[in-house]
Scaffold this motif. Structure first.
Motif, PDB file in Angstrom:
ATOM      1  N   LYS A 268      29.273  44.758  43.066  1.00 49.20           N
ATOM      2  CA  LYS A 268      28.005  44.629  43.786  1.00 49.20           C
ATOM      3  C   LYS A 268      28.215  43.971  45.144  1.00 49.20           C
ATOM      4  N   VAL A 269      29.124  42.987  45.195  1.00 51.08           N
ATOM      5  CA  VAL A 269      29.427  42.330  46.470  1.00 51.08           C
ATOM      6  C   VAL A 269      30.808  42.767  46.936  1.00 51.08           C
ATOM      7  N   LYS A 270      30.837  43.455  48.062  1.00 50.64           N
ATOM      8  CA  LYS A 270      32.128  43.891  48.601  1.00 50.64           C
ATOM      9  C   LYS A 270      32.557  42.900  49.679  1.00 50.64           C
ATOM     10  N   ALA A 271      33.162  41.801  49.254  1.00 51.80           N
ATOM     11  CA  ALA A 271      33.475  40.702  50.170  1.00 51.80           C
ATOM     12  C   ALA A 271      34.566  41.094  51.158  1.00 51.80           C
ATOM     13  N   VAL A 272      35.618  41.727  50.664  1.00 50.38           N
ATOM     14  CA  VAL A 272      36.665  42.269  51.544  1.00 50.38           C
ATOM     15  C   VAL A 272      36.798  43.735  51.162  1.00 50.38           C
TER      16      VAL A 272
ATOM     17  N   HIS B   1      36.131  42.824  45.426  1.00 49.24           N
ATOM     18  CA  HIS B   1      34.725  42.984  45.056  1.00 49.24           C
ATOM     19  C   HIS B   1      34.343  41.912  44.056  1.00 49.24           C
ATOM     20  N   TYR B   2      33.174  41.328  44.243  1.00 49.39           N
ATOM     21  CA  TYR B   2      32.642  40.368  43.273  1.00 49.39           C
ATOM     22  C   TYR B   2      31.545  41.036  42.468  1.00 49.39           C
ATOM     23  N   ASN B   3      31.199  40.408  41.380  1.00 53.08           N
ATOM     24  CA  ASN B   3      30.079  40.866  40.527  1.00 53.08           C
ATOM     25  C   ASN B   3      30.169  42.360  40.229  1.00 53.08           C
ATOM     26  N   LYS B   4      31.307  42.762  39.721  1.00 49.54           N
ATOM     27  CA  LYS B   4      31.534  44.155  39.311  1.00 49.54           C
ATOM     28  C   LYS B   4      31.209  45.147  40.433  1.00 49.54           C
TER      29      LYS B   4
ATOM     30  N   PRO C 260      41.547  24.090  53.156  1.00 48.15           N
ATOM     31  CA  PRO C 260      40.381  24.883  52.764  1.00 48.15           C
ATOM     32  C   PRO C 260      39.109  24.457  53.494  1.00 48.15           C
ATOM     33  N   GLN C 261      38.157  25.368  53.484  1.00 45.39           N
ATOM     34  CA  GLN C 261      36.881  25.125  54.158  1.00 45.39           C
ATOM     35  C   GLN C 261      36.198  23.850  53.648  1.00 45.39           C
ATOM     36  N   GLU C 262      36.287  23.599  52.339  1.00 41.18           N
ATOM     37  CA  GLU C 262      35.587  22.416  51.768  1.00 41.18           C
ATOM     38  C   GLU C 262      36.499  21.197  51.654  1.00 41.18           C
TER      39      GLU C 262
ATOM     40  N   GLY D  60      34.367  35.749  62.411  1.00 42.59           N
ATOM     41  CA  GLY D  60      33.307  36.569  61.834  1.00 42.59           C
ATOM     42  C   GLY D  60      32.167  35.694  61.372  1.00 42.59           C
ATOM     43  N   ALA D  61      31.003  36.311  61.236  1.00 40.57           N
ATOM     44  CA  ALA D  61      29.820  35.561  60.807  1.00 40.57           C
ATOM     45  C   ALA D  61      30.010  35.063  59.380  1.00 40.57           C
ATOM     46  N   ASN D  62      29.157  34.150  58.983  1.00 43.18           N
ATOM     47  CA  ASN D  62      29.189  33.684  57.593  1.00 43.18           C
ATOM     48  C   ASN D  62      29.032  34.869  56.656  1.00 43.18           C
ATOM     49  N   GLY D  63      29.843  34.911  55.628  1.00 42.25           N
ATOM     50  CA  GLY D  63      29.733  35.978  54.640  1.00 42.25           C
ATOM     51  C   GLY D  63      30.509  37.226  54.993  1.00 42.25           C
ATOM     52  N   SER D  64      31.298  37.191  56.085  1.00 41.65           N
ATOM     53  CA  SER D  64      32.026  38.391  56.486  1.00 41.65           C
ATOM     54  C   SER D  64      33.328  38.566  55.691  1.00 41.65           C
ATOM     55  N   GLY D  65      33.696  37.562  54.892  1.00 40.65           N
ATOM     56  CA  GLY D  65      34.864  37.731  54.009  1.00 40.65           C
ATOM     57  C   GLY D  65      36.094  36.934  54.406  1.00 40.65           C
ATOM     58  N   LYS D  66      35.939  35.957  55.304  1.00 40.33           N
ATOM     59  CA  LYS D  66      37.101  35.185  55.778  1.00 40.33           C
ATOM     60  C   LYS D  66      37.709  34.332  54.672  1.00 40.33           C
ATOM     61  N   THR D  67      36.865  33.569  53.982  1.00 39.74           N
ATOM     62  CA  THR D  67      37.386  32.684  52.932  1.00 39.74           C
ATOM     63  C   THR D  67      37.980  33.489  51.779  1.00 39.74           C
ATOM     64  N   THR D  68      37.322  34.590  51.439  1.00 38.81           N
ATOM     65  CA  THR D  68      37.851  35.457  50.384  1.00 38.81           C
ATOM     66  C   THR D  68      39.257  35.939  50.760  1.00 38.81           C
ATOM     67  N   THR D  69      39.433  36.311  52.028  1.00 37.85           N
ATOM     68  CA  THR D  69      40.744  36.755  52.499  1.00 37.85           C
ATOM     69  C   THR D  69      41.781  35.642  52.366  1.00 37.85           C
TER      70      THR D  69
ATOM     71  N   LYS E  43      38.535  32.264  38.819  1.00 38.30           N
ATOM     72  CA  LYS E  43      37.855  33.208  37.933  1.00 38.30           C
ATOM     73  C   LYS E  43      36.833  34.031  38.707  1.00 38.30           C
ATOM     74  N   ASP E  44      36.986  34.177  39.999  1.00 34.44           N
ATOM     75  CA  ASP E  44      36.089  34.883  40.915  1.00 34.44           C
ATOM     76  C   ASP E  44      34.750  34.169  41.056  1.00 34.44           C
TER      77      ASP E  44
HETATM   78  N1  LIG Z   1      32.697  33.747  43.854  1.00 40.38           N
HETATM   79  C1  LIG Z   1      31.876  34.643  44.422  1.00 40.38           C
HETATM   80  N2  LIG Z   1      31.086  35.415  43.667  1.00 40.38           N
HETATM   81  C2  LIG Z   1      30.267  36.306  44.222  1.00 40.38           C
HETATM   82  N3  LIG Z   1      30.160  36.513  45.535  1.00 40.38           N
HETATM   83  C3  LIG Z   1      30.920  35.779  46.350  1.00 40.38           C
HETATM   84  C4  LIG Z   1      31.815  34.802  45.838  1.00 40.38           C
HETATM   85  N4  LIG Z   1      32.460  34.212  46.884  1.00 40.38           N
HETATM   86  C5  LIG Z   1      31.975  34.792  47.986  1.00 40.38           C
HETATM   87  N5  LIG Z   1      31.055  35.734  47.692  1.00 40.38           N
HETATM   88  C6  LIG Z   1      30.350  36.591  48.619  1.00 40.38           C
HETATM   89  O1  LIG Z   1      31.329  37.334  49.310  1.00 40.38           O
HETATM   90  C7  LIG Z   1      30.979  37.468  50.680  1.00 40.38           C
HETATM   91  C8  LIG Z   1      32.087  36.898  51.547  1.00 40.38           C
HETATM   92  O2  LIG Z   1      32.147  35.504  51.380  1.00 40.38           O
HETATM   93  P1  LIG Z   1      33.203  34.591  52.133  1.00 40.38           P
HETATM   94  O3  LIG Z   1      34.547  35.173  51.918  1.00 40.38           O
HETATM   95  O4  LIG Z   1      33.011  33.211  51.667  1.00 40.38           O
HETATM   96  O5  LIG Z   1      32.797  34.750  53.628  1.00 40.38           O
HETATM   97  P2  LIG Z   1      33.055  33.794  54.878  1.00 40.38           P
HETATM   98  O6  LIG Z   1      34.149  32.849  54.524  1.00 40.38           O
HETATM   99  O7  LIG Z   1      33.437  34.725  55.964  1.00 40.38           O
HETATM  100  O8  LIG Z   1      31.789  33.096  55.172  1.00 40.38           O
HETATM  101  C9  LIG Z   1      29.654  36.758  50.851  1.00 40.38           C
HETATM  102  O9  LIG Z   1      28.631  37.714  50.762  1.00 40.38           O
HETATM  103  C10 LIG Z   1      29.600  35.825  49.685  1.00 40.38           C
HETATM  104  O10 LIG Z   1      28.281  35.578  49.308  1.00 40.38           O
END
Ligand SMILES: Nc1ncnc2c1ncn2[C@@H]1O[C@H](COP(=O)(O)OP(=O)(O)O)[C@@H](O)[C@H]1O
Ligand SMILES: [Mg+2]
Lengths: 250, 373
Positions: free
Chosen positions: A21-25, A16-19, A88-90, A42-51, B372-373
């Motif tokens: 608020k964002v449940k990325a995975v 979870h990000y932002n305490k 990495p993606q970037e 998965g679509a953009n924002g589905s949590g792939k990079t976070t994983t 740092k998230d």
């Molecule tokens: N550092 C971060 N802080 C807050 N929210 C984030 C951060 N990184 C990603 N997110 C949010 O987490 C969700 C998943 O992001 P991400 O893992 O990058 O997805 P994907 O790679 O599938 O496009 C998105 O809603 C994104 O906006």
């Protein structure tokens, strides 16, 4: 090292990000077998990079467990680091260094000898068709070339597990086809590959597919299994079927 | 699959980082230019007001003294000054000298009038006319020093009036007191701080920081790699400043050059660690420059580098005790100008050493290799 059939194994993985608020995975159970190409789609924002970032030990999970190459992550992150290569993606390249300097630098971080870097590096440049650009500064490379360099940097220490985040996205069709045939060769040589993409038809070429949405897997299987199950012709249609009328918020 | 051994600490990984950073600095023309040009520029901008062993200050002495019997005091003083290597006696009249001062080619012009000896012997009092460049207090002091010494040798305590006229006023410059040790200290503060913050911040550009975190490189190895590269740059700066001071300005380092070099390096390291800590608060290259300036300005103002601490208001003078540069300059000045060693400077050395350790710990605590998230 404990032997495991899985190269990657997660249980109820949450980020979870932002305490919160964002449940990325959000409770991901992922199992990737050694020696397969697994496409996380998965679509953009589905949590792939976070994983991927959690698997690579860079990002700490909120809750849940992970094993990477048989070892608990992130507890063994520096040990595990030797067993995977990441693109990495970037790109994550030093843009003011040349192709060869980038490769050498990453090679040294894995304690490779000069000869090892020379030998493996040369082969990689050949395979990825970067030989002639060896001394070109990374900043001057095209997107496709940067991607190839990023993959070379991931492979320099010859790891058994590869994490490719959107490695085939934004790449021209010819190169993309080349990438996939190269990935298959790597797999045939015993490597395990986790590749992510938001482009559905990429998935067709993988051994197994995981469809991801809102931080969880919503479906998993081989491409033919999935198409059969939903009696459709493409993975894209599978995805559309699963999504129903819901419009995915990117 | 093959077993891979992970070394908990690998110096080779640090060295890889060091080499990479040096390559990057070498390739970045702007920054490299700054590294080389800034010390040179600083030295020449402030160089005119160097204290310490100033030599060959150009002056003109016109002696019209007719003497008193056998005695010609003007001539005697003239001859004394000729032997003094602090001043370089040029040919010419008082008036020509005054013109040369206006155009910046001369520092002082003296005139002994025809009745100089007569007045001196009959009344015990005489006047010298002096036109002098007032913009450079240090050099002015050297001229006065040479004149006083010469007169003392001749006059044995008889009274003398100097009718001084200042070129370019001089009041607004009078507090400025920049020394080579000061310039050295300042460069090691500002430039090193800036380069160190830039090094850390640049890792973010192109997202390479997270990529590094995913490799076997540990935070300690990474910091060590940065420190080695930046220490080399600090050494380069020290060598540049000292080289210019010694070979161009003819400064004589009275104490041990080795100790001076070591002091420069130690102080440079303190700033490197401080920068690592500070870089946690900067998000881009622009902010990192701001941070460096934020630390460097108070150092510049309150360390006694430009304005002597004794002439600062008491409260600010107390503040100078909390600025590391104050102590660094004390060390540099002590070694260079007074020939001091560890015996006299142990307190300052200990202080800077402890500070370095302190900043090192701060840098270490605040550096992790996790997102740092
Ligand atoms: N550092 C971060 N802080 C807050 N929210 C984030 C951060 N990184 C990603 N997110 C949010 O987490 C969700 C998943 O992001 P991400 O893992 O990058 O997805 P994907 O790679 O599938 O496009 C998105 O809603 C994104 O906006
Ligand atoms: Mg992504």
């Amino acid at each position: 090292m404990k032997m495991s059939v899985y190269a990657v194994e997660t249980r109820k993985l949450v980020k979870h990000y932002n305490k919160g608020k964002v449940k990325a995975v959000n409770g991901l159970d992922l199992r990737i077998k050694k020696g397969e190409i697994y496409a996380l789609i998965g679509a953009n924002g589905s949590g792939k990079t976070t994983t991927i970032d959690m698997l690579s030990g860079v990002l700490m999970p909120t809750t849940g467990e992970m094993n990477v190459w048989g070892l608990p992550q992130p507890k063994n992150r520096k040990k595990i680091a030797h067993y995977f290569g990441i693109a990495p993606q970037e790109y994550a390249l030093y843009l003011d260094l040349s192709i060869w300097e980038n490769i050498t630098f990453f090679g040294k971080l894995y304690s490779l000898s000069r000869e090892e870097i020379e030998n493996t590096g040369k082969k990689l440049l050949e395979i990825l068709n970067l030989e002639e650009k060896k001394d070109v500064i990374a900043e001057q490379l095209s997107g496709g070339m940067k991607r190839r360099l990023s993959i070379a940097c991931a492979l320099i220490h010859q790891p058994p597990l590869l994490l490719f985040d959107e490695a085939t996205v934004g790449v021209d069709p010819v190169l993309r086809a080349y990438f996939w045939s190269y990935f298959r060769k790597l797999r045939d040589a015993g490597k395990t590959i986790l590749i992510t993409s938001h482009v559905m038809d990429e998935a067709e070429k993988a051994d197994r597919i995981g469809l991801m949405r809102a931080g969880v897997l919503i479906e998993e299987g081989t491409p033919s299994e999935l198409k059969q199950k939903y009696s459709v012709d493409t993975i894209e249609e599978v995805f559309i079927h699963l999504s129903g009328d819901e419009i995915i918020d990117e | 699959m093959n077993e891979r051994t992970h070394k908990r600490f690998s110096f080779a990984r640090s060295m890889a980082v060091t080499r990479r950073i040096l390559t990057q600095f070498r390739r970045d023309r702007m920054t490299f230019g700054m590294i080389v040009l800034m010390p040179i520029l600083f030295m020449f901008v402030f160089g005119a007001t160097l204290s310490g062993d100033i030599k060959n200050v150009p002056i003109i002495v016109e002696n019209l003294d007719d003497g008193f019997g056998e005695i010609n005091m003007g001539e005697a003083i003239y001859d004394e000054l000729l032997l003094d290597d602090r001043v370089d006696m040029r040919e010419g009249t008082y008036l020509k000298g005054s013109e040369m001062i206006e155009s910046g080619d001369l520092v002082a012009s003296f005139l002994f009038e025809s009745n100089f000896s007569t007045e001196m012997i009959l009344t015990g009092n005489a006047s010298i006319k002096l036109y002098i460049d007032g913009t450079k207090p240090q050099i002015k002091g050297v001229v006065y020093g040479a004149l006083t010494d010469a007169m003392q040798a001749i006059l044995e305590g008889r009274g003398i009036n100097i009718e001084e006229e200042l070129a370019f006023g001089g009041a607004e410059f009078s507090g400025l007191d920049v020394t080579i040790p000061g310039v050295m200290g300042y460069i090691l503060t500002f430039l090193i701080l800036l380069l160190a913050v830039l090094t850390v911040i640049r890792e973010d550009i192109g997202k390479t920081k997270l990529r590094l975190f995913s490799t076997p490189l540990t935070p300690v190895e990474r910091i060590l790699g940065y420190v080695l590269a930046l220490s080399l740059l600090a050494m380069l700066e020290t060598v540049l400043v000292l080289g210019i001071a010694i070979f161009i300005f003819g400064t004589v380092v009275k104490g041990s050059i080795l100790l001076l070099f070591f002091a420069g390096l130690l102080y440079g390291m303190a700033n490197i660690f401080l920068a690592f800590f500070l870089s946690n608060f900067a998000k881009n290259e622009f902010q990192s420059v701001q941070l460096a300036v934020l630390v460097a300005i108070p150092s510049l103002a309150f360390s006694g580098m430009m304005i002597p601490i004794s002439s600062l208001p008491p409260i600010i003078a107390t503040m100078s005790k909390f600025i590391p540069l104050t102590f660094a300059i004390t060390i540099f000045e002590g070694i260079m100008l007074r020939g001091w060693g560890l015996e006299q400077l142990w307190f300052e050395f200990t202080l800077i050493f402890l500070l370095t350790i302190c900043f090192f710990i701060l840098a270490l605590i605040s550096s992790s290799d996790k997102s740092k998230d």
